[in-house]
Design a protein around this motif. Structure first.
Motif, PDB file in Angstrom:
ATOM      1  N   UNK A  95     -17.474   8.501  -3.091  1.00 13.42           N
ATOM      2  CA  UNK A  95     -16.017   8.616  -2.975  1.00 13.42           C
ATOM      3  C   UNK A  95     -15.487   8.358  -1.558  1.00 13.42           C
ATOM      4  N   UNK A  96     -16.378   8.441  -0.548  1.00 15.21           N
ATOM      5  CA  UNK A  96     -15.899   8.182   0.820  1.00 15.21           C
ATOM      6  C   UNK A  96     -16.316   6.784   1.257  1.00 15.21           C
ATOM      7  N   UNK A  97     -15.723   5.783   0.626  1.00 18.86           N
ATOM      8  CA  UNK A  97     -16.216   4.433   0.911  1.00 18.86           C
ATOM      9  C   UNK A  97     -15.713   3.921   2.260  1.00 18.86           C
ATOM     10  N   UNK A  98     -16.577   3.101   2.857  1.00 21.99           N
ATOM     11  CA  UNK A  98     -16.279   2.554   4.178  1.00 21.99           C
ATOM     12  C   UNK A  98     -15.753   1.127   4.000  1.00 21.99           C
ATOM     13  N   UNK A  99     -14.520   0.889   4.500  1.00 19.09           N
ATOM     14  CA  UNK A  99     -13.837  -0.377   4.221  1.00 19.09           C
ATOM     15  C   UNK A  99     -13.396  -1.064   5.509  1.00 19.09           C
ATOM     16  N   UNK A 100     -13.538  -2.391   5.511  1.00 17.86           N
ATOM     17  CA  UNK A 100     -13.101  -3.184   6.659  1.00 17.86           C
ATOM     18  C   UNK A 100     -12.216  -4.336   6.188  1.00 17.86           C
ATOM     19  N   UNK A 101     -11.027  -4.435   6.749  1.00 12.34           N
ATOM     20  CA  UNK A 101     -10.150  -5.582   6.520  1.00 12.34           C
ATOM     21  C   UNK A 101     -10.256  -6.452   7.773  1.00 12.34           C
ATOM     22  N   UNK A 102     -10.980  -7.568   7.656  1.00 15.83           N
ATOM     23  CA  UNK A 102     -11.291  -8.405   8.822  1.00 15.83           C
ATOM     24  C   UNK A 102     -10.246  -9.508   8.959  1.00 15.83           C
ATOM     25  N   UNK A 103      -9.850  -9.803  10.204  1.00 17.39           N
ATOM     26  CA  UNK A 103      -8.787 -10.789  10.471  1.00 17.39           C
ATOM     27  C   UNK A 103      -7.538 -10.406   9.674  1.00 17.39           C
ATOM     28  N   UNK A 104      -7.048  -9.199   9.963  1.00 15.85           N
ATOM     29  CA  UNK A 104      -6.033  -8.554   9.121  1.00 15.85           C
ATOM     30  C   UNK A 104      -4.607  -9.023   9.401  1.00 15.85           C
ATOM     31  N   UNK A 105      -4.426  -9.872  10.400  1.00 15.37           N
ATOM     32  CA  UNK A 105      -3.102 -10.375  10.754  1.00 15.37           C
ATOM     33  C   UNK A 105      -2.106  -9.223  10.931  1.00 15.37           C
ATOM     34  N   UNK A 106      -0.903  -9.340  10.362  1.00 15.87           N
ATOM     35  CA  UNK A 106       0.140  -8.346  10.650  1.00 15.87           C
ATOM     36  C   UNK A 106       0.060  -7.094   9.777  1.00 15.87           C
ATOM     37  N   UNK A 107      -1.068  -6.880   9.104  1.00 12.83           N
ATOM     38  CA  UNK A 107      -1.319  -5.582   8.467  1.00 12.83           C
ATOM     39  C   UNK A 107      -1.048  -5.473   6.980  1.00 12.83           C
ATOM     40  N   UNK A 108      -0.482  -6.525   6.361  1.00 10.74           N
ATOM     41  CA  UNK A 108      -0.166  -6.415   4.934  1.00 10.74           C
ATOM     42  C   UNK A 108      -1.418  -6.125   4.106  1.00 10.74           C
ATOM     43  N   UNK A 109      -2.526  -6.765   4.471  1.00 11.34           N
ATOM     44  CA  UNK A 109      -3.735  -6.608   3.655  1.00 11.34           C
ATOM     45  C   UNK A 109      -4.330  -5.189   3.715  1.00 11.34           C
ATOM     46  N   UNK A 110      -4.581  -4.638   4.915  1.00 15.22           N
ATOM     47  CA  UNK A 110      -5.123  -3.271   4.925  1.00 15.22           C
ATOM     48  C   UNK A 110      -4.155  -2.246   4.329  1.00 15.22           C
ATOM     49  N   UNK A 111      -2.847  -2.449   4.521  1.00 17.30           N
ATOM     50  CA  UNK A 111      -1.894  -1.511   3.915  1.00 17.30           C
ATOM     51  C   UNK A 111      -1.913  -1.630   2.383  1.00 17.30           C
ATOM     52  N   UNK A 112      -2.100  -2.849   1.874  1.00 16.94           N
ATOM     53  CA  UNK A 112      -2.241  -3.029   0.414  1.00 16.94           C
ATOM     54  C   UNK A 112      -3.478  -2.278  -0.078  1.00 16.94           C
ATOM     55  N   UNK A 113      -4.570  -2.402   0.662  1.00 14.81           N
ATOM     56  CA  UNK A 113      -5.807  -1.682   0.300  1.00 14.81           C
ATOM     57  C   UNK A 113      -5.570  -0.181   0.244  1.00 14.81           C
ATOM     58  N   UNK A 114      -4.868   0.336   1.249  1.00 17.74           N
ATOM     59  CA  UNK A 114      -4.593   1.779   1.287  1.00 17.74           C
ATOM     60  C   UNK A 114      -3.754   2.201   0.085  1.00 17.74           C
ATOM     61  N   UNK A 115      -2.757   1.374  -0.268  1.00 19.23           N
ATOM     62  CA  UNK A 115      -1.899   1.705  -1.423  1.00 19.23           C
ATOM     63  C   UNK A 115      -2.712   1.732  -2.718  1.00 19.23           C
ATOM     64  N   UNK A 116      -3.570   0.745  -2.889  1.00 17.84           N
ATOM     65  CA  UNK A 116      -4.380   0.687  -4.106  1.00 17.84           C
ATOM     66  C   UNK A 116      -5.347   1.872  -4.163  1.00 17.84           C
ATOM     67  N   UNK A 117      -5.964   2.171  -3.029  1.00 11.06           N
ATOM     68  CA  UNK A 117      -6.897   3.307  -2.990  1.00 11.06           C
ATOM     69  C   UNK A 117      -6.201   4.632  -3.261  1.00 11.06           C
ATOM     70  N   UNK A 118      -4.900   4.696  -2.925  1.00 10.92           N
ATOM     71  CA  UNK A 118      -4.177   5.956  -3.135  1.00 10.92           C
ATOM     72  C   UNK A 118      -4.054   6.291  -4.627  1.00 10.92           C
ATOM     73  N   UNK A 119      -4.340   5.311  -5.499  1.00 15.86           N
ATOM     74  CA  UNK A 119      -4.386   5.594  -6.941  1.00 15.86           C
ATOM     75  C   UNK A 119      -5.657   6.348  -7.330  1.00 15.86           C
TER      76      UNK A 119
END
Length: 257
Positions: A95-119
């Motif tokens: 349940x404590x997965x380790x995640x990396x968003x590489x070359x994340x630009x202005x942040x849309x991708x890691x924030x999308x990941x966080x939103x999906x994980x919040x489910x």
């Protein structure tokens, strides 16, 4: 460099973390001068003064200054696969997965990941590493302010839950921001951390030579745990995944053997 512009650069860096001196001066100065003249200002000084009282003006400046092609939930179908198929498997194991968003630009991708994980998980137990080589896009990502067009694919419930509208712009909630740690990192030159369960690197590798891609696939593979997942962009299929110790888990998702 004119004193007026120099002062402007300093103030913007203090206000936003963005360092305009990292951009080609003549081009940036031209772009910003035409922007402020259009708005009826006559100097960088007046323009900054107005920006400090008018949030919308500041946000428009941010938007014009970087060419932002990134979007939340870009290629939505792939994010569905991540949510419905990939994440449940990973979270089952740990349940404590380790995640990396590489070359994340202005942040849309890691924030999308966080939103999906919040489910799946409470936000305070989510921690995503997001890296990019460009300090300015990282500063933008940390501000978390986006034009409406970046949110076209965001599901309505997520938009209500995690964004606040401000004129034509949207601000990401602090809870989502806290789930992501941004760092400067050069994919080609610097070592990678290890033991990741999920690495997302999308729509970036297309810009690299075959030789550089080859090196990066190896580095990404080494950075993953066994059974960890590598998620690439929709034009970046890996044609010989086994060469890098990958199996195809789904289209654009590769599992480390």
């Amino acid at each position: 460099m004119s004193h007026d512009y120099e002062e402007f650069i300093m103030k913007i860096k203090r206000k936003s973390g963005i360092d305009l001196s990292l951009y080609k001066e003549a081009q940036m100065k031209r772009r910003l001068t035409s922007l402020y003249e259009k708005k009826g200002y006559t100097s960088f000084k007046d323009y900054y003064q107005a920006m400090s009282t008018e949030q919308a003006l500041f946000q428009e400046f941010l938007d014009r200054m970087t060419i932002n092609v990134s979007e939340f939930y870009r290629n939505g179908k792939r994010w569905e696969v991540l949510e419905q198929k990939i994440l449940p498997k990973l979270l089952d194991k740990n349940p404590r997965i380790k995640i990396w968003s590489a070359a994340c630009s202005t942040g849309e991708e890691p924030y999308t990941l966080a939103m999906i994980l919040s489910n799946f998980l409470p936000l305070q137990s989510i921690s995503i590493l997001a890296t990019d080589i460009d300090e300015n896009v990282i500063a933008r990502a940390k501000l978390g302010i986006y034009p409406e067009r970046s949110l076209q694919e965001v599901p309505e419930n997520m938009k209500r839950k995690y964004f606040t509208a401000d004129g034509d712009f949207y601000k990401v909630s602090d809870d989502i921001k806290k789930a992501v740690t941004f760092k400067k990192h050069n994919l080609l030159a610097e070592p990678f951390d290890t033991q990741f369960d999920l690495i997302v690197c999308r729509n970036v590798l297309i810009y690299f030579t075959e030789e550089a891609k080859n090196l990066l696939y190896k580095k990404f593979s080494d950075a993953l745990k066994t059974d960890g997942i590598f998620f690439v962009g929709s034009t970046e299929q890996i044609f010989n995944p086994s060469h890098y110790n990958f199996d195809t888990e789904d289209t654009f998702f590769y599992r480390k053997k």
